[in-house]
Design a protein around this motif. Structure first.
Motif, mmCIF file in Angstrom:
data_model
loop_
_atom_site.group_PDB
_atom_site.id
_atom_site.type_symbol
_atom_site.label_atom_id
_atom_site.label_comp_id
_atom_site.label_asym_id
_atom_site.label_seq_id
_atom_site.Cartn_x
_atom_site.Cartn_y
_atom_site.Cartn_z
ATOM 1 N N ILE A 1 14.523 -4.066 -0.997
ATOM 2 C CA ILE A 1 13.194 -3.556 -0.656
ATOM 3 C C ILE A 1 12.281 -3.704 -1.861
ATOM 4 C CG2 ILE A 1 11.823 -1.591 0.080
ATOM 5 C CD1 ILE A 1 14.202 -0.408 1.407
ATOM 6 N N ALA A 2 11.089 -4.259 -1.640
ATOM 7 C CA ALA A 2 10.055 -4.341 -2.671
ATOM 8 C C ALA A 2 8.875 -3.484 -2.235
ATOM 9 C CB ALA A 2 9.612 -5.786 -2.871
ATOM 10 N N ALA A 3 8.469 -2.572 -3.104
ATOM 11 C CA ALA A 3 7.331 -1.690 -2.833
ATOM 12 C C ALA A 3 6.140 -2.168 -3.652
ATOM 13 C CB ALA A 3 7.678 -0.248 -3.181
ATOM 14 N N LEU A 4 4.988 -2.380 -3.001
ATOM 15 C CA LEU A 4 3.797 -2.919 -3.655
ATOM 16 C C LEU A 4 2.693 -1.872 -3.715
ATOM 17 C CD1 LEU A 4 5.394 -5.509 -2.904
ATOM 18 C CD2 LEU A 4 3.198 -6.599 -2.406
ATOM 19 N N ASP B 1 0.826 -1.210 0.000
ATOM 20 C CA ASP B 1 0.000 0.000 0.000
ATOM 21 C C ASP B 1 0.865 1.267 0.000
ATOM 22 O OD1 ASP B 1 -1.980 -1.928 0.360
ATOM 23 O OD2 ASP B 1 -2.102 -1.600 2.523
ATOM 24 N N VAL B 2 1.910 1.245 -0.799
ATOM 25 C CA VAL B 2 2.842 2.373 -0.816
ATOM 26 C C VAL B 2 2.218 3.514 -1.611
ATOM 27 C CG1 VAL B 2 5.162 3.140 -1.383
ATOM 28 C CG2 VAL B 2 4.775 0.767 -0.677
ATOM 29 N N PRO B 3 2.065 4.681 -1.016
ATOM 30 C CA PRO B 3 1.480 5.800 -1.764
ATOM 31 C C PRO B 3 2.440 6.312 -2.831
ATOM 32 C CG PRO B 3 2.199 6.533 0.406
ATOM 33 C CD PRO B 3 2.380 5.041 0.385
ATOM 34 N N THR B 4 1.889 6.880 -3.858
ATOM 35 C CA THR B 4 2.718 7.315 -4.988
ATOM 36 C C THR B 4 3.634 8.480 -4.633
ATOM 37 O OG1 THR B 4 0.911 8.730 -5.758
ATOM 38 C CG2 THR B 4 1.061 6.505 -6.692
ATOM 39 N N ASP B 5 3.341 9.194 -3.539
ATOM 40 C CA ASP B 5 4.211 10.312 -3.172
ATOM 41 C C ASP B 5 5.333 9.895 -2.232
ATOM 42 O OD1 ASP B 5 2.662 9.843 -0.933
ATOM 43 O OD2 ASP B 5 2.237 11.959 -0.527
ATOM 44 N N ALA B 6 5.433 8.615 -1.895
ATOM 45 C CA ALA B 6 6.546 8.147 -1.075
ATOM 46 C C ALA B 6 7.838 8.228 -1.872
ATOM 47 C CB ALA B 6 6.293 6.716 -0.613
#
Length: 501
Positions: free
Chosen positions: A393-396, A377-382
Motif C-alpha cells: 500500500i502506498a499512501a499519498l 489525498d490521505v488525511p493525516t489522522d488516518a
C-alpha cells in the motif's frame, strides 16, 4: 537438501539444532503454510523449556574456546559458509519462495545478500582492532581492547529470514560470541539452511544453536538466563519493547532493528518517472513487507495528480501470483492476518476521506494476496499515516512548502528510513539535517548492506547492525591503563654498583 531440514513430496520438515545435533522439539510441532497457496507444506519442531536450556548450556560451554579462536580462523569459517551457501543457492531460493511467499527473483536476491553478508563478516573478523591511547601521566599508556561479550540471544523475523539470519550470525560470530538463534516459525527452513552451511563449514558444536518455539515463552527464558550477555532482534516495535523490558533487569545489551514508516518526499524539480522507477520495486518488492519500504509519498502539489496516476499505473502492471510462477511480479503477504490488517487500513483511510486510486482488496487467488494499492489525498489522522502498513500500500499526500514536507515526514514515532528526490542542494542539506531517520536515501534507495552501520531512531531501534560497528555491538571495549614501574633509590644504587664493578 541439508540434514537439518528435508524437502519431499509431502513438504518441509525443520528440526532444532543444538550442540551440533538435530533433534525433535519437546513441545510438539507447528504447521508451515505456503503463503502463495494457504496450504500446509510441512512442520517445524518446537522447543520445550528443557530444549531451550540445553541450547543455552551448549552456547555457554562453547564460548570460552570460540572466543579464544583466532579471529582469522573464525572469519575463515564464515567465508566457507558463504561459499557453501552459494553452491546451494538454487535450493535455498526455492525453499525461501515456498515458505515466505517471495518471487523467485526476490528469493535469489535475498540469498545473494545473505552470501555477501557472511563473506563480508568473514573478511572483517580479522580486522577488528584495538587502540593505543596516550597516557595521562609520564610513562603511562592506555589500551582499548575489544573483547567478545558472551552468549547472544538472536531473534529473527519472517520477512527476510536469510538476510536477517546471516546478518545476526555473521556479526556475532565474527566478534567471537556464541549464539542461540530463535528464528521465525513461519519461515524456519531458510534459517536452517544458513545454520547448516555454518555447521558444514567446520563451526564447532554449540557455537550456533537453532531453536523455534512459543515466542513469548522462549524469549522470557532466554533473556532471564544469566549466560546471555546480548540480545539482537529484528521485528515489530511492539515486540521490541517487550524484549527490552525482559532484558532490562539484567541490563542485557540490546541491538534492535524495529519498525519503520518510510516517507518519500518528491520535490517540484523531481522527475516523476525516475522516482517511480526507483522506489516502486522497494515499495512492492516482497509484497511491501520491509521496514525500509516506502510507505508515505509526500509529493509537491504541482506534480501530485500526475504522480498518483503514474504510480497507480505501475501498481496495475504488477502480476500477482505464486512465487514459483515465472510471470509473477508480486507475491503473497505472510498470512491472512496481514491481509486483514491491510484491508482495515485501506477502509479506514477511505472512510476518513482518502481516494482509492487502485487496489484495496484481497485478490481472488488461493493464498494470502492483497492487491497493490494506491491511496491519494490521505488525511493525516488516518491510521495508515502513523501505523506501519507492512504491505503493498502506498499512501499519498500533497504539500506546498518544503518545511511542511519535512514536518509530514517526521510525523510518526518511527525513524528508520526516509527518501528525498530533488536536485536542490539546499533542500538536500535541510533534509539531512532535519529528517528523523537513521537511513536516508537522496535520489536513490538506501539499502542496508553489510559494510555500513545502520540503526533506527526513536521507535525504530537500538544500536547498529552492519559495518565494523555491527561487530563491535557484540564486544566490550575494555580500557587498560598501564605504567612502567618507577625506579626506586635501591634499584638506582644497585645499578650504580653494577656499573662500577
Amino acid at each position: 537438501m541439508s540434514a537439518e531440514h528435508t524437502v519431499d513430496t509431502i513438504g518441509i520438515s525443520t528440526s532444532l539444532f543444538i550442540s551440533g545435533e538435530h533433534r525433535r522439539g519437546g513441545a510438539g510441532k507447528l504447521p508451515i503454510v505456503d503463503p502463495g497457496t494457504g496450504k500446509q507444506i510441512g512442520t517445524v519442531e518446537l522447543a520445550s523449556e528443557a530444549d531451550v536450556q540445553d541450547a543455552l548450556e551448549a552456547a555457554s560451554q562453547a564460548f570460552p574456546a570460540w572466543s579464544q579462536t583466532l579471529p582469522s580462523q573464525r572469519g575463515a569459517i564464515l567465508k566457507r559458509a558463504a561459499r557453501l551457501l552459494l553452491e546451494r543457492a538454487d535450493d535455498a531460493a526455492s525453499v525461501l519462495t515456498t515458505e515466505a511467499g517471495k518471487t523467485r527473483v526476490e528469493a535469489r536476491g535475498e540469498i545473494g545478500r545473505a552470501i555477501e553478508t557472511l563473506m563480508w563478516n568473514g573478511e572483517q573478523a580479522g580486522r577488528i582492532e584495538g587502540r593505543i591511547i596516550a597516557g595521562a601521566a609520564d610513562g603511562s599508556v592506555r589500551y582499548s581492547i575489544p573483547t567478545p561479550l558472551g552468549v547472544v540471544a538472536a531473534f529473527t523475523a519472517w520477512n527476510f529470514p536469510a538476510v536477517l539470519g546471516s546478518r545476526k550470525l555473521g556479526s556475532a560470530l565474527a566478534a567471537g560470541c556464541t549464539v542461540v538463534l530463535k528464528a521465525a516459525e513461519s519461515a524456519p527452513a531458510t534459517a536452517a539452511i544458513i545454520v547448516q552451511a555454518l555447521a558444514d563449514s567446520g563451526l564447532p558444536n554449540g557455537v550456533v544453536n537453532l531453536i523455534f518455539g512459543d515466542p513469548p515463552a522462549v524469549a522470557k527464558q532466554l533473556l532471564s538466563s544469566p549466560v546471555v550477555k546480548a540480545a539482537t532482534f529484528t521485528g515489530s516495535t511492539a515486540v521490541g519493547r517487550s524484549l527490552a523490558a525482559l532484558a532490562a533487569p539484567r541490563l542485557i545489551r540490546c541491538v534492535f532493528e524495529l519498525g519503520g514508516h518510510a516517507p518519500v518526499i518528491v520535490c517540484q524539480d523531481a522527475n516523476i518517472d525516475t522516482v517511480i522507477a526507483t522506489t516502486s520495486p522497494a515499495k512492492f518488492g516482497s509484497a511491501g513487507q520491509s521496514c525500509v519500504a516506502p510507505t508515505r509519498y509526500i509529493v509537491h502539489r504541482s506534480l501530485y495528480e500526475q504522480f498518483a496516476e503514474k504510480l497507480a499505473a505501475y501498481a496495475q502492471s504488477l502480476t500477482l501470483g505464486h512465487g514459483h510462477d515465472t510471470d509473477t511480479t508480486l507475491g503473497a503477504v505472510a498470512n491472512q492476518g496481514r491481509v486483514d490488517t491491510l484491508k482495515r487500513l485501506t477502509d479506514d483511510a477511505v472512510a476518513r476521506g482518502a481516494r482509492l486510486v487502485t487496489g484495496g482488496a484481497q485478490a481472488e487467488l488461493d493464498g494470502f494476496f492483497f492487491e497493490p494499492t494506491v491511496l491519494a489525498d490521505v488525511p493525516t489522522d488516518a491510521d495508515i499515516m502513523t501505523e506501519e502498513p507492512f504491505g503493498p500500500i502506498a499512501a499519498l499526500i500533497a504539500y506546498d512548502e518544503f518545511d511542511e514536507a519535512i514536518e509530514l515526514a517526521n510525523a510518526t514515532d518511527y525513524g528508520f528510513a526516509a527518501y528525498l528526490f530533488t536536485d536542490s542542494l539546499r533542500r538536500r542539506n535541510q533534509a539531512i539535517d532535519q529528517l528523523k531517520a537513521g537511513n536516508i536515501g537522496i535520489n536513490q534507495m538506501a539499502p542496508s548492506l553489510p559494510d555500513a552501520p545502520l540503526g533506527g531512531i526513536a521507535a525504530s531501534g537500538l544500536g547498529y547492525e552492519g559495518g565494523t560497528e555491527g561487530i563491535l555491538s557484540f564486544m566490550q571495549l575494555r580500557l587498560v591503563s598501564q605504567s612502567a614501574p618507577r625506579d626506586t633509590g635501591s634499584t638506582r644504587d644497585s645499578a650504580s654498583r653494577r656499573q662500577h664493578t
